[in-house]
Design an enzyme around this catalytic site. Structure first.
Site, PDB file in Angstrom:
ATOM      1  CD  GLU A 125      34.576  99.692  -3.607  1.00  0.00           C
ATOM      2  OE1 GLU A 125      35.339  99.234  -3.016  1.00  0.00           O
ATOM      3  OE2 GLU A 125      33.550  99.488  -3.917  1.00  0.00           O
ATOM      4  CD  GLU A 143      28.962  97.876   4.658  1.00  0.00           C
ATOM      5  OE1 GLU A 143      27.999  97.540   4.381  1.00  0.00           O
ATOM      6  OE2 GLU A 143      30.097  98.186   3.939  1.00  0.00           O
TER       7      GLU A 143
END
Length: 501
Positions: A267, A321
């Protein structure tokens, strides 16, 4: 003789790293699902393909997603969710069942290449730490039984916060509290030929430094030599936070006598929007960081400690998101919104075709493949009617009549509208049947608006869902779904008739 033996041992010890150095690094994306309008798996895969994204990481092993990825060739890292870790880490049978259900049921059609067993377990659910290595071993044993162990690597993603004293990198070490876990974990990774998964976020390092870390240093921006960070022990120069954290990880492993385990960054990214106390979470900074990160990785630059050695990286993340809780920045790490529209256009000129190129000057609007023909026809009718596009080039005998297909004619009409509107945001959607590209669709004597006769590459401008009827710069949406198809066709016929009177 003793010296020769030592040299041979060192050479054999470094062979895995040499092999990694010979491989090209890749950039992948993480796919989170906390969206209020989460696209269905087929739409997600269509976006991945259109962006030439060849590596993805899932936070679970969603059956529908894995099925949709079948046959795509996209390399997939699946995850054992943290909530399943305790059960798998305490039962070989449970691990075998998990592999049978989530891996064996999908390979080889779905190209699963790695399993992340949990995410940031040591820092997020430390009570599960005692069974973490067992969980990896049990999963790996099930892969051995299925003869997939050489194809699918097993590891676990760590927060970079497990590394203490990370600068200078040469003095970094893992939090000693976790030695009972890290040492057997590293032994497992070494013995199975796997890699250390590390989540690297220069954004948080920058935020927590209270201006001690310059913003340019965090964003990969060029620094004058006198501004570079120098490791006083090795005299290695660091021009960005990312490399410094990676090398800190390598030095931390060396501290525990492991020198041949590569690092893959699972990530990394930068938020494009934040609260008032996060003034550097901006579109420009997110674009700068991710654009520079992608170029840095794909150029196989490596790090000062391991120059030229691949540091493959997954960007966090594919979508914003919006359903996530917490700070505004938590919702805004994505490259795209839920409709598949880019949050910003990455600047990747000269770094290949993955994701995007700088689209400032030369982009085109084309009909998407595989969309509903009636929707496409309706959008074409609108462009040639209320959209006021000159569609005379599409009539029989005109330069763009051939090929005589709805898709080809729609592409011309869409692109003409897009350029007439100044390539403004939202003017290449047409209720989800159009997308932006840098590939010049001109052919033969049919020259499209904006064409200079040269072809480009696909960029990240795909929209995979109908646009809302919002306005951009005061302009109405280029296609209103409330128009009936028959009415649009009537308008188009009338307009074309007037053109040729």
């Amino acid at each position: 003789m003793a010296t020769q033996r030592l040299m041979v041992l060192i050479f054999l010890h470094l062979l895995p790293l040499v092999a990694i150095a010979d491989q090209d690094a890749f950039v992948g994306v993480n796919i989170g699902t906390q969206l209020s309008n989460m696209p269905n798996p087929t739409q997600v895969v269509a976006l991945l393909k259109s962006q030439q994204i060849r590596h993805v990481r899932l936070y679970d092993a969603d059956q529908a997603m894995l099925t949709a990825l079948a046959g795509s060739g996209i390399r997939v890292t699946v995850s054992v969710p943290n909530q399943q870790l305790l059960a798998i880490g305490q039962s070989n049978a449970t691990a075998a069942n998990w592999v049978a259900r989530n891996i064996l049921a999908h390979v080889p059609a779905t190209n699963i290449t790695a399993i992340s067993v949990g995410s940031e377990v040591l820092t997020s659910i430390p009570n599960a730490a005692p069974v973490l290595v067992s969980a990896l071993q049990y999963i790996h044993s099930a892969l051995i039984a299925a003869r997939l162990d050489s194809r699918i690597k097993v590891s676990t993603a760590h927060s970079s916060s497990i590394i203490l004293d990370s600068f200078p990198p040469s003095q970094a070490f893992f939090n000693r509290t976790w030695d009972p876990v890290m040492i057997p974990l590293l032994k497992f990774l070494q013995s199975t030929g796997s890699y250390l998964m590390l989540n690297v976020y220069p954004y948080y390092d920058y935020m927590q430094s209270h201006d001690a870390i310059p913003l340019d240093y965090a964003l990969f921006r060029p620094l004058p030599p006198n501004k570079e960070a120098v490791d006083s022990n090795t005299l290695l120069h660091y021009t960005n936070v990312f490399d410094a954290i990676i090398d800190a990880g390598y030095f931390a492993m060396t501290y525990l006598n492991f020198t041949n385990i590569p690092i893959v960054v699972t990530e990394s990214g930068w938020p494009s929007k934040g609260d008032a106390n996060e003034p550097d979470a901006t579109l420009d900074n997110a674009n700068t960081y991710n654009s520079n990160l992608i170029k840095h990785v794909l150029n196989n630059t490596g790090t000062p400690k391991h120059p030229g050695m691949a540091v493959s990286t997954f960007i966090y993340e594919l979508y914003n998101e919006d359903s996530k809780s917490g700070a505004i920045s938590e919702k805004n790490w994505g490259l795209f919104d839920g409709n598949g529209r880019p949050i910003y256009i990455l600047h990747l000129t000269g770094s290949g075709t993955m994701l995007a190129n700088d689209t400032t000057n030369q982009t085109y609007c084309v009909a998407k493949e595989g969309v509903d023909r009636k929707m496409l026809q309706a959008a074409l009718d609108w462009a040639c009617g209320p959209g006021k596009v000159d569609c005379s080039a599409l009539v029989q005998g005109a330069p763009c009549y051939q090929p005589d297909t709805v898709s080809a004619h729609a592409t011309y009409a869409f692109d003409a509208y897009y350029h007439r509107m100044g390539m403004a945001e939202g003017t290449c959607d047409f209720n989800g049947v159009a997308s932006v590209t840098t590939t010049d669709p001109s052919h033969g004597s049919c020259i499209f608006p904006g064409s200079n006769g040269s072809n480009g590459t696909f960029i990240n401008g795909t929209s995979l869902a109908p646009s809302s009827n919002s306005t951009t710069s005061g302009k109405s949406s280029p296609f209103d779904s409330n128009y009936s198809v028959s009415f649009l066709r009537l308008i188009a016929v009338l307009v074309l008739s007037l053109v040729f009177l």
